[in-house]
Design a protein around this motif. Structure first.
Motif, PDB file in Angstrom:
ATOM      1  N   MET A   1       0.847  -1.193   0.000  1.00 35.58           N
ATOM      2  CA  MET A   1       0.000   0.000   0.000  1.00 35.58           C
ATOM      3  C   MET A   1       0.889   1.252   0.000  1.00 35.58           C
ATOM      4  SD  MET A   1      -3.236   1.177   0.220  1.00 35.58           S
ATOM      5  CE  MET A   1      -4.264  -0.074   0.969  1.00 35.58           C
ATOM      6  N   ILE A   2       0.706   2.094  -1.006  1.00 34.17           N
ATOM      7  CA  ILE A   2       1.479   3.336  -1.094  1.00 34.17           C
ATOM      8  C   ILE A   2       0.745   4.428  -0.325  1.00 34.17           C
ATOM      9  CG2 ILE A   2       2.463   5.067  -2.637  1.00 34.17           C
ATOM     10  CD1 ILE A   2       2.495   2.938  -4.832  1.00 34.17           C
ATOM     11  N   SER A   3       1.435   5.047   0.605  1.00 30.21           N
ATOM     12  CA  SER A   3       0.818   6.113   1.403  1.00 30.21           C
ATOM     13  C   SER A   3       1.097   7.475   0.768  1.00 30.21           C
ATOM     14  CB  SER A   3       1.351   6.082   2.834  1.00 30.21           C
ATOM     15  OG  SER A   3       2.752   6.240   2.859  1.00 30.21           O
ATOM     16  N   VAL A   4       0.076   8.321   0.803  1.00 34.27           N
ATOM     17  CA  VAL A   4       0.139   9.628   0.139  1.00 34.27           C
ATOM     18  C   VAL A   4      -0.307  10.725   1.091  1.00 34.27           C
ATOM     19  CG1 VAL A   4      -0.826  11.040  -1.725  1.00 34.27           C
ATOM     20  CG2 VAL A   4      -0.303   8.620  -2.134  1.00 34.27           C
ATOM     21  N   VAL A   5       0.380  11.866   1.013  1.00 38.73           N
ATOM     22  CA  VAL A   5      -0.112  13.088   1.639  1.00 38.73           C
ATOM     23  C   VAL A   5      -0.404  14.074   0.508  1.00 38.73           C
ATOM     24  CG1 VAL A   5       0.507  15.122   3.002  1.00 38.73           C
ATOM     25  CG2 VAL A   5       1.027  12.847   3.873  1.00 38.73           C
ATOM     26  N   LEU A   6      -1.642  14.541   0.459  1.00 39.14           N
ATOM     27  CA  LEU A   6      -2.041  15.528  -0.546  1.00 39.14           C
ATOM     28  C   LEU A   6      -1.817  16.931  -0.014  1.00 39.14           C
ATOM     29  CD1 LEU A   6      -5.409  14.215  -2.057  1.00 39.14           C
ATOM     30  CD2 LEU A   6      -3.243  14.521  -3.264  1.00 39.14           C
ATOM     31  N   ILE A   7      -1.255  17.786  -0.861  1.00 35.04           N
ATOM     32  CA  ILE A   7      -0.998  19.176  -0.477  1.00 35.04           C
ATOM     33  C   ILE A   7      -1.669  20.078  -1.503  1.00 35.04           C
ATOM     34  CG2 ILE A   7       0.782  20.908  -0.053  1.00 35.04           C
ATOM     35  CD1 ILE A   7       2.697  18.607   0.650  1.00 35.04           C
ATOM     36  N   GLY A   8      -2.746  20.717  -1.111  1.00 36.56           N
ATOM     37  CA  GLY A   8      -3.517  21.557  -2.019  1.00 36.56           C
ATOM     38  C   GLY A   8      -4.971  21.150  -2.006  1.00 36.56           C
ATOM     39  N   ALA A   9      -5.853  22.057  -2.431  1.00 35.91           N
ATOM     40  CA  ALA A   9      -7.286  21.785  -2.341  1.00 35.91           C
ATOM     41  C   ALA A   9      -8.041  22.134  -3.620  1.00 35.91           C
ATOM     42  CB  ALA A   9      -7.880  22.573  -1.176  1.00 35.91           C
ATOM     43  N   GLY A  10      -7.320  22.199  -4.732  1.00 37.05           N
ATOM     44  CA  GLY A  10      -7.965  22.551  -5.988  1.00 37.05           C
ATOM     45  C   GLY A  10      -8.606  21.366  -6.681  1.00 37.05           C
ATOM     46  N   ASN A  11      -8.917  21.547  -7.970  1.00 34.39           N
ATOM     47  CA  ASN A  11      -9.596  20.502  -8.736  1.00 34.39           C
ATOM     48  C   ASN A  11      -8.796  19.207  -8.817  1.00 34.39           C
ATOM     49  OD1 ASN A  11     -11.711  22.263  -9.261  1.00 34.39           O
ATOM     50  ND2 ASN A  11     -10.897  22.914 -11.235  1.00 34.39           N
ATOM     51  N   VAL A  12      -7.495  19.334  -9.114  1.00 32.68           N
ATOM     52  CA  VAL A  12      -6.665  18.140  -9.277  1.00 32.68           C
ATOM     53  C   VAL A  12      -6.562  17.379  -7.964  1.00 32.68           C
ATOM     54  CG1 VAL A  12      -4.371  17.267  -9.857  1.00 32.68           C
ATOM     55  CG2 VAL A  12      -5.359  19.137 -11.185  1.00 32.68           C
ATOM     56  N   ALA A  13      -6.301  18.100  -6.868  1.00 34.38           N
ATOM     57  CA  ALA A  13      -6.183  17.452  -5.556  1.00 34.38           C
ATOM     58  C   ALA A  13      -7.473  16.737  -5.181  1.00 34.38           C
ATOM     59  CB  ALA A  13      -5.829  18.491  -4.494  1.00 34.38           C
ATOM     60  N   VAL A  28      -4.633   7.864   1.096  1.00 31.84           N
ATOM     61  CA  VAL A  28      -4.249   9.210   1.518  1.00 31.84           C
ATOM     62  C   VAL A  28      -4.220   9.241   3.042  1.00 31.84           C
ATOM     63  CG1 VAL A  28      -4.839  11.661   1.469  1.00 31.84           C
ATOM     64  CG2 VAL A  28      -5.263  10.227  -0.556  1.00 31.84           C
ATOM     65  N   ASN A  29      -3.033   9.430   3.599  1.00 32.34           N
ATOM     66  CA  ASN A  29      -2.874   9.491   5.058  1.00 32.34           C
ATOM     67  C   ASN A  29      -3.332  10.828   5.630  1.00 32.34           C
ATOM     68  OD1 ASN A  29      -1.744   6.999   4.853  1.00 32.34           O
ATOM     69  ND2 ASN A  29       0.293   7.584   5.587  1.00 32.34           N
ATOM     70  N   GLN A  30      -3.190  11.867   4.799  1.00 34.38           N
ATOM     71  CA  GLN A  30      -3.453  13.214   5.295  1.00 34.38           C
ATOM     72  C   GLN A  30      -3.646  14.144   4.103  1.00 34.38           C
ATOM     73  OE1 GLN A  30      -0.098  15.208   7.230  1.00 34.38           O
ATOM     74  NE2 GLN A  30      -1.394  15.717   8.980  1.00 34.38           N
ATOM     75  N   TRP A  31      -4.428  15.208   4.360  1.00 33.61           N
ATOM     76  CA  TRP A  31      -4.685  16.198   3.307  1.00 33.61           C
ATOM     77  C   TRP A  31      -4.436  17.583   3.899  1.00 33.61           C
ATOM     78  CZ3 TRP A  31      -9.805  16.054  -0.024  1.00 33.61           C
ATOM     79  CH2 TRP A  31      -9.666  16.901  -1.137  1.00 33.61           C
ATOM     80  N   TYR A  32      -3.515  18.311   3.271  1.00 31.32           N
ATOM     81  CA  TYR A  32      -3.174  19.665   3.737  1.00 31.32           C
ATOM     82  C   TYR A  32      -3.774  20.728   2.823  1.00 31.32           C
ATOM     83  CZ  TYR A  32      -0.542  24.021   4.046  1.00 31.32           C
ATOM     84  OH  TYR A  32      -0.200  25.353   4.133  1.00 31.32           O
ATOM     85  N   SER A  33      -4.301  21.774   3.446  1.00 31.69           N
ATOM     86  CA  SER A  33      -4.687  22.987   2.735  1.00 31.69           C
ATOM     87  C   SER A  33      -4.450  24.160   3.671  1.00 31.69           C
ATOM     88  CB  SER A  33      -6.158  22.954   2.311  1.00 31.69           C
ATOM     89  OG  SER A  33      -6.543  24.208   1.750  1.00 31.69           O
ATOM     90  N   ARG A  34      -3.954  25.238   3.136  1.00 34.92           N
ATOM     91  CA  ARG A  34      -3.714  26.405   3.998  1.00 34.92           C
ATOM     92  C   ARG A  34      -5.029  26.971   4.530  1.00 34.92           C
ATOM     93  NH1 ARG A  34      -1.849  31.184  -0.251  1.00 34.92           N
ATOM     94  NH2 ARG A  34      -3.730  31.164  -1.549  1.00 34.92           N
ATOM     95  N   THR A  35      -6.137  26.615   3.853  1.00 37.21           N
ATOM     96  CA  THR A  35      -7.462  27.008   4.318  1.00 37.21           C
ATOM     97  C   THR A  35      -8.272  25.739   4.579  1.00 37.21           C
ATOM     98  OG1 THR A  35      -7.363  28.959   2.884  1.00 37.21           O
ATOM     99  CG2 THR A  35      -9.496  28.408   3.833  1.00 37.21           C
ATOM    100  N   LEU A  36      -8.449  25.400   5.849  1.00 30.26           N
ATOM    101  CA  LEU A  36      -9.142  24.161   6.194  1.00 30.26           C
ATOM    102  C   LEU A  36     -10.551  24.086   5.623  1.00 30.26           C
ATOM    103  CD1 LEU A  36      -8.225  23.237   9.879  1.00 30.26           C
ATOM    104  CD2 LEU A  36      -7.591  22.060   7.774  1.00 30.26           C
ATOM    105  N   LYS A  37     -11.187  25.224   5.500  1.00 25.11           N
ATOM    106  CA  LYS A  37     -12.557  25.260   5.010  1.00 25.11           C
ATOM    107  C   LYS A  37     -12.674  24.619   3.623  1.00 25.11           C
ATOM    108  CE  LYS A  37     -16.451  28.454   4.299  1.00 25.11           C
ATOM    109  NZ  LYS A  37     -16.885  29.880   4.322  1.00 25.11           N
ATOM    110  N   SER A  38     -11.590  24.698   2.847  1.00 26.59           N
ATOM    111  CA  SER A  38     -11.601  24.165   1.481  1.00 26.59           C
ATOM    112  C   SER A  38     -11.763  22.654   1.441  1.00 26.59           C
ATOM    113  CB  SER A  38     -10.303  24.553   0.750  1.00 26.59           C
ATOM    114  OG  SER A  38     -10.148  25.953   0.715  1.00 26.59           O
TER     115      SER A  38
END
Length: 266
Positions: A1-13, A28-38
């Protein structure tokens, strides 16, 4: 199993998160966005954060943000020697901070929030500096059902430029066609089977062979009639530009025996 952290909240992410969520080979282990609301709507499905210093360990960190933000964001990552990739078609691999294992995981497709994407039809263009990193990214692409392609920077840049022509420019031509039909009260929807047939044709034929129309056959009477019927100077400019381009490609006005032979056979 490949673990991923996503950085960004746009269409591609967002679309990548949905694809990874359906995979049994990547997560996906975790998802980062500078704006949590996104990304707040996904907090019950994955851990979310707006703090780079709290990023979890992962096999791959995917930066899916605007092109202008990639370099600076990569320099702010609080670790070294981990595999970090971006998803851009035009940003260089060396724009990522040199403290990282650098790569590109570029899904060559148009993404719109709310529109479902079948990743089995999305080619993933992969670029890495180290061979071992390439194999990880290839497995990651395959984990979401995509066909992967190893490319270099020049090839990726050319593909991105070509994509602008086949997607963005083509869509603008659809808009022009919509304006033309709308101006006369005709239904744009009547053109949709033609749009689909044009796209289907190049699955088996080269665009050169598939070309038809008044410009290719140098039908001066029809071209003149079309130009006269266009009320918009902007539309006339586009028509003339593309007509000239088609004529140049197919040698309509040169009388070349080779071009005449190709036209006759098609």
């Amino acid at each position: 199993m490949i673990s991923v952290v996503l950085i960004g909240a746009g269409n591609v992410a967002t679309h990548l998160f949905k694809a990874f969520s359906l995979s049994n080979q990547a997560s996906v282990n975790q998802w980062y966005s500078r704006t949590l609301k996104s990304i707040e709507a996904y907090k019950t499905q994955v851990e979310i954060t707006d703090n780079l210093s709290q990023l979890k360990d992962a096999d791959v960190y995917i930066i899916a943000v605007s092109d202008d933000a990639i370099s600076e964001l990569s320099s702010k990552l609080p670790f070294e020697d981990r595999l970090v990739v971006h998803t851009s078609g035009s940003v260089g691999i060396y724009d990522l901070d040199k403290k990282l294992k650098r790569g590109v995981f570029y899904p060559l497709q148009t993404f719109t929030k709310g529109a479902d994407v079948d990743f089995s039809t999305v080619p993933i263009c992969i670029e890495t500096i180290k061979k071992t990193d390439y194999h990880i990214l290839k497995q990651l692409g395959q984990a979401i059902g995509s066909k992967t392609h190893r490319v270099n920077s020049d090839q990726r840049s050319a593909l991105h430029l070509a994509a602008v022509f086949v997607n963005n420019f083509t869509n603008q031509l659809y808009r022009v066609a919509h304006e033309i039909t709308e101006s006369k009260g005709a239904e744009f929807d009547i053109l949709k089977p033609l749009i689909l047939e044009t796209a289907n044709k190049v699955q088996d034929l080269s665009p050169y062979v598939a070309q038809t129309g008044p410009a290719k056959r140098n039908d001066k009477k029809t071209i003149k009639k079309h130009l006269k019927s266009l009320d918009s100077e902007h539309h006339r400019t586009i028509y003339e530009l593309l007509t000239t381009s088609i004529k140049k490609t197919h040698g309509t006005s040169t009388g070349s025996a080779t071009k005449r032979s190709i036209t006759k056979n098609n």
